[in-house]
Design a protein around this motif. Structure first.
Motif, short mmCIF file in Angstrom:
data_model
loop_
_atom_site.label_atom_id
_atom_site.label_comp_id
_atom_site.label_asym_id
_atom_site.label_seq_id
_atom_site.Cartn_x
_atom_site.Cartn_y
_atom_site.Cartn_z
N PHE A 23 0.81 -1.22 0.00
CA PHE A 23 0.00 0.00 0.00
C PHE A 23 0.85 1.28 0.00
CE2 PHE A 23 -2.71 -3.27 1.80
CZ PHE A 23 -3.94 -3.02 1.21
N GLY A 24 2.17 1.15 -0.07
CA GLY A 24 3.00 2.35 0.06
C GLY A 24 4.07 2.51 -0.99
N ILE A 25 3.96 1.82 -2.14
CA ILE A 25 4.97 1.96 -3.18
C ILE A 25 4.65 3.16 -4.07
CG2 ILE A 25 5.31 -0.54 -3.18
CD1 ILE A 25 3.97 -0.57 -5.97
N GLU A 26 5.62 3.55 -4.89
CA GLU A 26 5.38 4.61 -5.85
C GLU A 26 4.62 4.01 -7.03
OE1 GLU A 26 5.23 8.37 -7.28
OE2 GLU A 26 6.12 7.76 -5.35
N PRO A 27 3.40 4.49 -7.31
CA PRO A 27 2.59 3.88 -8.38
C PRO A 27 3.27 3.93 -9.74
CG PRO A 27 1.27 5.36 -7.01
CD PRO A 27 2.70 5.58 -6.63
N LYS A 28 3.23 2.83 -10.45
CA LYS A 28 3.80 2.73 -11.80
C LYS A 28 2.65 2.87 -12.82
CE LYS A 28 7.93 1.70 -10.21
NZ LYS A 28 9.07 2.63 -10.36
N SER A 114 -1.71 1.37 -3.81
CA SER A 114 -0.89 2.46 -3.28
C SER A 114 -1.42 3.82 -3.72
CB SER A 114 0.57 2.30 -3.73
OG SER A 114 1.13 1.10 -3.23
N LEU A 115 -1.90 3.89 -4.96
CA LEU A 115 -2.47 5.14 -5.47
C LEU A 115 -3.72 5.52 -4.69
CD1 LEU A 115 -2.40 7.36 -7.67
CD2 LEU A 115 -3.77 5.85 -9.10
N LYS A 116 -4.57 4.55 -4.43
CA LYS A 116 -5.78 4.80 -3.65
C LYS A 116 -5.44 5.21 -2.22
CE LYS A 116 -8.95 4.00 -6.74
NZ LYS A 116 -9.89 5.06 -7.17
N ALA A 117 -4.44 4.55 -1.64
CA ALA A 117 -4.03 4.89 -0.27
C ALA A 117 -3.43 6.30 -0.23
CB ALA A 117 -3.02 3.87 0.24
N LYS A 118 -2.68 6.65 -1.26
CA LYS A 118 -2.07 7.98 -1.33
C LYS A 118 -3.13 9.07 -1.42
CE LYS A 118 1.61 10.32 -3.91
NZ LYS A 118 2.53 10.21 -5.09
N GLU A 119 -4.26 8.74 -2.05
CA GLU A 119 -5.36 9.70 -2.20
C GLU A 119 -6.34 9.63 -1.03
OE1 GLU A 119 -6.99 8.36 -5.85
OE2 GLU A 119 -5.56 9.45 -7.12
N ASN A 120 -5.99 8.84 0.00
CA ASN A 120 -6.87 8.64 1.18
C ASN A 120 -8.22 8.03 0.78
OD1 ASN A 120 -4.98 9.72 3.05
ND2 ASN A 120 -5.61 11.78 2.50
N ASN A 121 -8.18 7.14 -0.19
CA ASN A 121 -9.40 6.51 -0.67
C ASN A 121 -9.45 5.02 -0.33
OD1 ASN A 121 -10.77 8.71 -1.78
ND2 ASN A 121 -9.61 8.59 -3.69
N GLU A 188 -14.26 5.22 -6.81
CA GLU A 188 -13.55 6.27 -6.07
C GLU A 188 -12.83 5.70 -4.86
OE1 GLU A 188 -14.41 10.46 -3.65
OE2 GLU A 188 -16.08 9.33 -4.53
N LYS A 189 -13.50 4.86 -4.10
CA LYS A 189 -12.92 4.32 -2.87
C LYS A 189 -12.86 2.80 -2.92
CE LYS A 189 -14.45 8.16 0.06
NZ LYS A 189 -13.10 8.71 0.27
N ILE A 190 -11.90 2.25 -2.16
CA ILE A 190 -11.81 0.81 -1.99
C ILE A 190 -11.98 0.52 -0.50
CG2 ILE A 190 -10.31 -1.21 -2.11
CD1 ILE A 190 -9.09 -0.12 -4.58
#
Length: 205
Positions: A23-28, A114-121, A188-190
């Motif tokens: 959940f914390g990598i840089e999205p590719k 990770s992208l969703k986690a970064k967006e607080n989603n 939008e959210k997971i």
């Protein structure tokens, strides 16, 4: 990364630590695009077809004599240059699927999470037990949570929850094994259950 665990009734149920490797990598973005294209290609039916020379219903009688008319040589009306003739090099039934490496698919799934986690989603809930399995009750819960578009993921049997969200727009549920990049990005959210988090981290960590 720490997240608050909630229940569907709105109460808190402790905290959970999410694995940064998942959940914390840089999205590719390249992997995300490749896997979305791969998923959509696999969904295509590939049943498109046209009629070739052997499929059209035309006479096979020779139009005119071979020589002396000044016209090009033709043996039948099925030639593609005639109206009603066969199509040349038209589409035929085929599969649009192509191969993509498992490592790329796993990387894309981690990138999406990770992208969703970064967006607080990314939300974590205790379970998906909804009172009576009623759509009305679930709609009230989602309104309290201010969730309009969400993909719920659970590792257990989510049939009751599936019935509850069947008529709600942009609210869907998947088993953990069915979590995929396209559906994740399409909401939008997971919303993950505790058991789903553990299963996903074991699978992708």
């Amino acid at each position: 990364m720490k997240l608050q665990v909630i229940k569907l009734d709105g109460t808190k149920s402790g905290e959970i630590v999410l694995d940064d490797a998942v959940f914390g990598i840089e999205p590719k973005t390249e992997s995300l695009a490749d896997v979305v294209r791969w998923q959509l290609a696999r969904r295509q039916a590939g049943t498109h077809a046209v009629k070739g020379r052997s499929d059209v219903s035309r006479t096979t009688k020779k139009l005119y004599r071979q020589k002396g008319t000044g016209n090009a040589r033709h043996g039948a009306r099925t030639a593609n240059i005639f109206v009603g003739g066969g199509i040349v090099f038209g589409p035929i039934p085929r599969s649009h699927a192509f191969k993509i490496n498992k490592k790329v698919r796993a990387l894309a799934l981690r990138s999406m999470l990770s992208l969703k986690a970064k967006e607080n989603n990314v939300l974590v809930c205790e379970d998906l037990n909804i009172e009576g399995g009623k759509t009305k009750n679930l709609a009230e819960v989602l309104k309290k949570m201010d969730v309009k578009s969400a993909l719920f993921v659970d590792s257990g049997d989510c049939e009751s929850f599936r019935r509850a969200c069947a008529n709600l727009y942009k609210i869907d549920v998947l088993p953990t094994i069915g979590l995929n990049v396209y559906d994740g990005l399409n909401h939008e959210k997971i919303v993950l259950t505790r058991s789903a988090v553990a299963s996903i981290q074991e699978r992708l960590g």
